[in-house]
Design an enzyme around this catalytic site. Structure first.
Site, short mmCIF file in Angstrom:
data_model
loop_
_atom_site.label_atom_id
_atom_site.label_comp_id
_atom_site.label_asym_id
_atom_site.label_seq_id
_atom_site.Cartn_x
_atom_site.Cartn_y
_atom_site.Cartn_z
N ASN A 104 0.82 -1.22 0.00
CA ASN A 104 0.00 0.00 0.00
C ASN A 104 0.86 1.27 0.00
O ASN A 104 0.32 2.37 0.11
CB ASN A 104 -0.98 0.01 1.19
CG ASN A 104 -0.28 0.22 2.52
OD1 ASN A 104 0.95 0.22 2.59
ND2 ASN A 104 -1.06 0.39 3.57
N THR A 114 4.82 2.91 3.93
CA THR A 114 6.21 3.24 4.29
C THR A 114 7.16 2.83 3.17
O THR A 114 8.32 3.24 3.17
CB THR A 114 6.66 2.51 5.59
OG1 THR A 114 6.46 1.10 5.42
CG2 THR A 114 5.88 2.99 6.80
N ALA A 119 3.61 -4.97 6.94
CA ALA A 119 3.28 -4.88 8.36
C ALA A 119 3.41 -3.44 8.84
O ALA A 119 4.08 -2.61 8.21
CB ALA A 119 4.22 -5.76 9.19
N TYR A 174 3.52 -4.73 19.26
CA TYR A 174 4.10 -5.21 17.99
C TYR A 174 4.57 -6.66 18.14
O TYR A 174 4.27 -7.52 17.30
CB TYR A 174 5.27 -4.30 17.60
CG TYR A 174 6.14 -4.82 16.48
CD1 TYR A 174 5.76 -4.70 15.15
CD2 TYR A 174 7.38 -5.44 16.76
CE1 TYR A 174 6.56 -5.18 14.13
CE2 TYR A 174 8.19 -5.91 15.74
CZ TYR A 174 7.79 -5.77 14.43
OH TYR A 174 8.59 -6.25 13.42
N LYS A 198 2.96 -10.02 16.26
CA LYS A 198 3.79 -10.94 15.46
C LYS A 198 3.65 -12.37 15.99
O LYS A 198 3.52 -13.32 15.22
CB LYS A 198 5.26 -10.50 15.49
CG LYS A 198 5.55 -9.27 14.64
CD LYS A 198 5.59 -9.65 13.18
CE LYS A 198 5.76 -8.46 12.27
NZ LYS A 198 5.73 -8.78 10.84
N VAL A 249 18.25 2.55 14.43
CA VAL A 249 19.36 3.36 14.95
C VAL A 249 20.46 3.55 13.90
O VAL A 249 21.04 4.64 13.79
CB VAL A 249 19.91 2.74 16.27
CG1 VAL A 249 20.53 1.38 16.06
CG2 VAL A 249 20.90 3.66 16.94
N ILE A 296 21.74 9.06 21.87
CA ILE A 296 21.77 7.72 22.47
C ILE A 296 20.86 7.72 23.69
O ILE A 296 20.98 8.58 24.56
CB ILE A 296 23.21 7.36 22.91
CG1 ILE A 296 24.14 7.33 21.69
CG2 ILE A 296 23.25 6.03 23.65
CD1 ILE A 296 25.62 7.14 22.03
N PHE A 297 19.94 6.77 23.74
CA PHE A 297 19.05 6.66 24.91
C PHE A 297 19.73 5.79 25.96
O PHE A 297 20.15 4.67 25.67
CB PHE A 297 17.69 6.08 24.50
CG PHE A 297 16.91 6.99 23.61
CD1 PHE A 297 16.22 8.07 24.14
CD2 PHE A 297 16.91 6.82 22.23
CE1 PHE A 297 15.51 8.94 23.32
CE2 PHE A 297 16.21 7.69 21.40
CZ PHE A 297 15.51 8.75 21.94
N ARG A 328 21.84 -5.36 20.77
CA ARG A 328 20.97 -5.95 19.76
C ARG A 328 21.82 -6.88 18.90
O ARG A 328 23.04 -6.80 18.91
CB ARG A 328 20.35 -4.87 18.86
CG ARG A 328 19.49 -3.83 19.58
CD ARG A 328 18.17 -4.41 20.01
NE ARG A 328 17.31 -3.44 20.69
CZ ARG A 328 17.32 -3.21 22.00
NH1 ARG A 328 18.14 -3.86 22.79
NH2 ARG A 328 16.48 -2.34 22.54
P1 NAD Z 1 9.24 -1.43 5.69
O1 NAD Z 1 8.35 -0.41 6.33
O2 NAD Z 1 10.35 -0.93 4.83
O3 NAD Z 1 8.38 -2.49 4.86
C1 NAD Z 1 7.02 -2.75 5.13
C2 NAD Z 1 6.28 -2.65 3.80
O4 NAD Z 1 4.91 -3.03 4.02
C3 NAD Z 1 6.25 -1.24 3.22
O5 NAD Z 1 6.55 -1.28 1.84
C4 NAD Z 1 4.82 -0.76 3.46
O6 NAD Z 1 4.40 0.19 2.50
C5 NAD Z 1 4.05 -2.06 3.41
N1 NAD Z 1 2.80 -2.03 4.17
C6 NAD Z 1 2.62 -1.57 5.44
N2 NAD Z 1 1.33 -1.72 5.79
C7 NAD Z 1 0.70 -2.29 4.74
C8 NAD Z 1 -0.65 -2.69 4.49
N3 NAD Z 1 -1.59 -2.50 5.41
N4 NAD Z 1 -0.96 -3.25 3.30
C9 NAD Z 1 0.00 -3.43 2.35
N5 NAD Z 1 1.29 -3.05 2.52
C10 NAD Z 1 1.63 -2.50 3.70
O7 NAD Z 1 9.82 -2.35 6.88
P2 NAD Z 1 10.86 -3.55 6.90
O8 NAD Z 1 11.87 -3.22 7.93
O9 NAD Z 1 11.31 -3.87 5.51
O10 NAD Z 1 9.96 -4.73 7.46
C11 NAD Z 1 9.45 -5.79 6.64
C12 NAD Z 1 8.93 -6.90 7.52
O11 NAD Z 1 9.99 -7.46 8.32
C13 NAD Z 1 7.83 -6.48 8.51
O12 NAD Z 1 6.87 -7.50 8.60
C14 NAD Z 1 8.58 -6.36 9.82
O13 NAD Z 1 7.75 -6.54 10.94
C15 NAD Z 1 9.59 -7.49 9.68
N6 NAD Z 1 10.76 -7.33 10.55
C16 NAD Z 1 11.64 -6.29 10.33
C17 NAD Z 1 12.75 -6.15 11.16
C18 NAD Z 1 13.76 -5.03 10.97
O14 NAD Z 1 14.73 -4.97 11.72
N7 NAD Z 1 13.60 -4.15 9.98
C19 NAD Z 1 12.94 -7.05 12.22
C20 NAD Z 1 12.02 -8.08 12.41
C21 NAD Z 1 10.93 -8.21 11.56
#
Ligand code: NAD
Length: 308
Positions: A32, A35, A75, A142, A146, A185, A201-202, A209
């Protein structure tokens, strides 16, 4: 294979799309753009702008594309937003995921791959690195959404005859990273260094991590697509890295003398986490390859090129 990647316009999802395309798979991105960005989507992929909460539109995408594999990355990813608005987090992360799972069942997809979290799922484990059997005691909505979706994935997989692989990511960083994500970060510090502002830095900066580079995460998704077995796997490095370590290594990589300032610790944040990844090494033959120094160098390169 025909593969739907939800969230494929985002940071990790776009790397996953590239990995699948490089292996000759056909990819449809469902996103969508809340982000994510269309610029992140590889030109070889098809794209439909669609919210995973919009069942009718999502159904049309499944009907037309007929995916064999569904890789679910879309997500609400911001831990702090989930604390402020748990209802919205659940709506997207549980409600949206349920739509995708229902359509996998109805359209007879063969496999569902889910991007879960290892960083926000285990709370404060007594023993580190935390293995997959560590009790899941999330500290944020969150993490709860998950965990809940993981259970729905296993339920649907068992009752509707499709396979599943759940990948519990550590803190994923790298080129195109979203500063709101769990490894935010690194992106935030890179931007601060570029603009000559101090890095915030908090607390004392000794919170740790497990930082895994996105190239390793996309490779895990590639292996997950061909895995014959089902399972839930941690995806990280098993190494604890503090915020102070990140500052030090970024100093070495950027060769810039930037300043830091400290603010009060944020409540509800995990103090220490790292993931035991021996199961994924055994079952998928996966282990992280990029060192933090290499990963931060390529990430910094991307941020500096973007500035120019
Ligand atoms: P991101 O925000 O770059 O990617 C999320 C994507 O989902 C975006 O393109 C956004 O537009 C899309 N999106 C959000 N809500 C939506 C909806 N309702 N319908 C359709 N599309 C939607 O974030 P990311 O860091 O690439 O995360 C991707 C996945 O990995 C997520 O599920 C996140 O929870 C998981 N994850 C990420 C990390 C991390 O460190 N980045 C760690 C653990 C898990």
């Amino acid at each position: 294979m025909r593969i739907i990647v939800t969230g494929g316009a985002g940071f990790i999802g776009s790397w996953v799309c590239e990995a699948y395309i490089s292996e000759g798979h056909e990819v449809l991105v469902v996103d969508n753009l809340s982000t994510g960005s269309e610029d992140n989507i590889p030109p070889e992929a098809e794209f439909i702008e669609c919210d995973v909460r919009d069942f009718a539109r999502l159904e049309k995408a499944f009907r037309q594309f007929r995916p064999q594999i569904v890789n679910h990355h879309a997500a609400q990813i911001n831990v702090r937003s989930s604390v402020e608005n748990p209802g919205f987090d659940a709506d997207v992360n549980i409600g949206g995921s349920l739509n995708v799972l229902r359509l996998c069942a109805e359209h007879k997809a063969e496999k569902f791959i889910f991007s879960s979290t290892g960083g926000a799922l285990y709370g404060e484990p007594e023993k580190l690195p935390a293995g997959e059997s560590t009790p899941a005691l999330p500290l944020s909505p969150y993490g709860i959404s998950k965990l809940s979706t993981e259970n729905y994935v296993r339920y649907h997989s068992k009752n509707h005859g499709f396979g599943h692989v759940i990948l519990r990511y550590a803190n994923v960083y790298g080129e195109r990273q979203n500063p709101e994500g769990e490894a935010g970060v690194i992106g935030i510090f890179c931007e601060k260094i570029i603009s000559g502002e101090p890095c915030l830095i908090f607390g004392d900066g000794e919170q740790t991590r497990d930082y895994v580079h996105v190239s390793d995460v996309s490779r895990a998704n590639l292996l997950a697509a061909t895995l014959k077995e089902e399972g839930t796997f941690n995806i990280g490095t098993s190494i604890e890295i503090s915020v102070n370590d990140i500052v030090r290594i970024l100093g070495e990589v950027t060769k810039i003398e930037f300043t830091t300032i400290h603010e009060k610790e944020r409540p509800g944040e995990v103090r220490r986490i790292s993931l035991d990844c021996s199961l994924v090494a055994e079952k998928l033959g996966w282990s992280a390859q990029a060192t933090l120094h290499e990963g931060l160098s390529s990430t910094w390169g991307w941020f500096s090129r973007r500035r120019d």
